[in-house]
Design a protein around this motif. Structure first.
Motif, PDB file in Angstrom:
ATOM      1  N   THR A  57      38.915  57.437  76.680  1.00  0.00           N
ATOM      2  CA  THR A  57      39.578  56.898  75.497  1.00  0.00           C
ATOM      3  C   THR A  57      38.875  57.338  74.212  1.00  0.00           C
ATOM      4  OG1 THR A  57      38.334  54.879  75.890  1.00  0.00           O
ATOM      5  CG2 THR A  57      40.592  54.879  76.658  1.00  0.00           C
ATOM      6  N   LYS A 241      51.121  57.042  70.201  1.00  0.00           N
ATOM      7  CA  LYS A 241      50.842  57.886  69.036  1.00  0.00           C
ATOM      8  C   LYS A 241      50.459  59.331  69.338  1.00  0.00           C
ATOM      9  CE  LYS A 241      52.115  54.972  66.236  1.00  0.00           C
ATOM     10  NZ  LYS A 241      53.414  55.276  65.642  1.00  0.00           N
ATOM     11  N   GLY A 268      46.675  59.635  69.237  1.00  0.00           N
ATOM     12  CA  GLY A 268      45.935  58.966  70.302  1.00  0.00           C
ATOM     13  C   GLY A 268      45.799  59.858  71.523  1.00  0.00           C
TER      14      GLY A 268
END
Ligand SMILES: Cc1ncc(COP(=O)(O)O)c(C=O)c1O
Length: 387
Positions: A57, A241, A268
């Protein structure tokens, strides 16, 4: 494969935290914002689960997204965009805003075909450009089409530098034909207007209305065009996103330089990972989704005929959005507001799509046949005298 629109129950959907299911109280049936009531496509779900498992992430890298989209575009549209001429951006709207700054001057006119996706009408002035409305033509039977003569005149207006083409078109569901796109490209070239093509709904066309990628039109205008794509509509990934700005050709790529380096970092990583899975391995799921949506767009016609025949509705050629003409009902200029109050159904407000949207509302039918039926029955009960 099971119809993705029939997997989740209303109770499952009420657990969601997304805008569609969070915005209104429980007694309101949400049929407004363009989210779908489907689970994730299995390849997308497993790619995301793997990423979470890895703790992957960190900051966005474009890893594989340009190549995955190029493969999808080749399979679905016969378009072969160059992965080296694409930039990842957080979403299509941010992409359009950035590109407007790169390719047009402050105060430039930007032509849009109204009624049109409401955020275009605020994004353009918010970014220091002017909306130049070139309304779609509407036949007596309610069908929309491009008014090519009017578009030719509007592209020639003082200060117009950009045509922001929404194809497939939101909210009418209109899909431009190859001939129409060739004519539009010819006008754009003649008037020195650059085309920005928002093709976010392109994976969601219905039989008989194939999407023609603007960049494949044989015209110098296609080489100069900038195209906006994303897996976010067809695979319901808007919250993750990631979208892409794709250059139609080398002249467009040159015009995008230097692209502000901070913008891709706003995207993202999970959106990129999901987009790669969707564009690479999502075809089978997408086919069953389109099948389910096709059935829903026709079911909606039947339901309206049966329960509220006063509503004007032409099934869209693409998208999961229905543009409803409610002017024959006593619901005022903004029927979405009246129906939220009286039917507890949340639709998108017609007038926000431009003045042509007065007396109209947009309904999202990417839901189960049961909830679609409930929505129409609620509307019918609210407009039936004594109902
Ligand atoms: C035509 C069109 N463009 C852009 C968007 C928004 O896309 P994004 O979330 O990538 O900005 C939508 C969303 O419904 C849309 O319908």
């Amino acid at each position: 494969m099971q119809n993705p629109l029939t997997v989740l129950s209303p109770a499952d959907l009420r657990q969601r935290r997304s805008q569609k299911w969070w915005r209104y109280p429980e007694d309101v049936l949400p049929m407004f914002i363009a989210e779908m009531d489907t689970p994730l496509a299995p390849p997308v779900a497993s790619a995301l689960a793997d990423a979470v498992q890895r703790g992957d992430t960190g900051y966005m890298s474009p890893y594989g997204l340009p190549e995955a989209f190029a493969g999808f575009a080749a399979r679905h549209y016969g378009w072969h965009p160059d992965p080296a001429h694409m930039v990842v951006v957080p979403d299509v709207l941010r992409g359009i805003a950035e590109v407007l700054h790169l390719v047009s001057s402050p105060g430039a006119g930007v032509v849009v075909n109204t009624p049109v996706y409401a955020p275009f009408l605020t994004l353009i002035p918010d970014n220091g450009r002017r909306v130049v409305a070139s309304p779609l033509r509407r036949a007596a039977d309610g069908r929309y089409g491009y008014d090519l003569d009017a578009l030719d005149r509007d592209l020639a207006r003082d200060g117009v530098e950009v045509l922001l083409l929404c194809n497939p078109h939101n909210p009418t569901g209109l899909v431009a034909t190859a001939e129409e796109l060739a004519t539009i490209a010819g006008y754009a070239h003649r008037h020195g207007v650059r085309v920005l093509a928002d093709e976010i709904h392109a994976p969601l066309t219905y039989p008989g209305h194939p999407h023609v990628a603007f960049a494949t039109v044989p015209s110098p205008a296609a080489e100069r065009a900038v195209v906006f794509v994303s897996a976010s509509k067809a695979f319901n990934l808007a919250g993750l996103k990631a979208a892409m700005v794709v250059a139609g050709g080398t002249p467009a790529w040159q015009a995008l330089q230097p692209f502000p380096t901070e913008v891709p970092f706003g995207a993202g990583l999970l959106g990129v990972i999901a987009g790669v899975a969707a564009f690479t391995d999502g075809d089978a799921w997408l086919a069953s989704l389109r099948h389910g949506l096709d059935a829903n767009r026709m079911l909606l016609a039947e339901l309206l005929t049966r329960h509220v025949p006063e509503v004007g509705y032409v099934p869209p050629q693409a998208t999961f959005l229905a543009w409803l003409d409610l002017r024959a009902l006593p619901l005022g200029d903004n029927p979405a507001e009246a129906l939220l109050d009286r039917a507890h159904v949340a639709l998108s407000s017609g007038p926000t799509f431009g003045p042509e949207g007065i007396g109209h509302a947009r309904l999202n039918f990417a839901t189960s046949p049961e909830l679609l039926t409930e929505g129409v029955v609620r509307i019918a009960a609210a407009v039936t005298p004594g109902g």
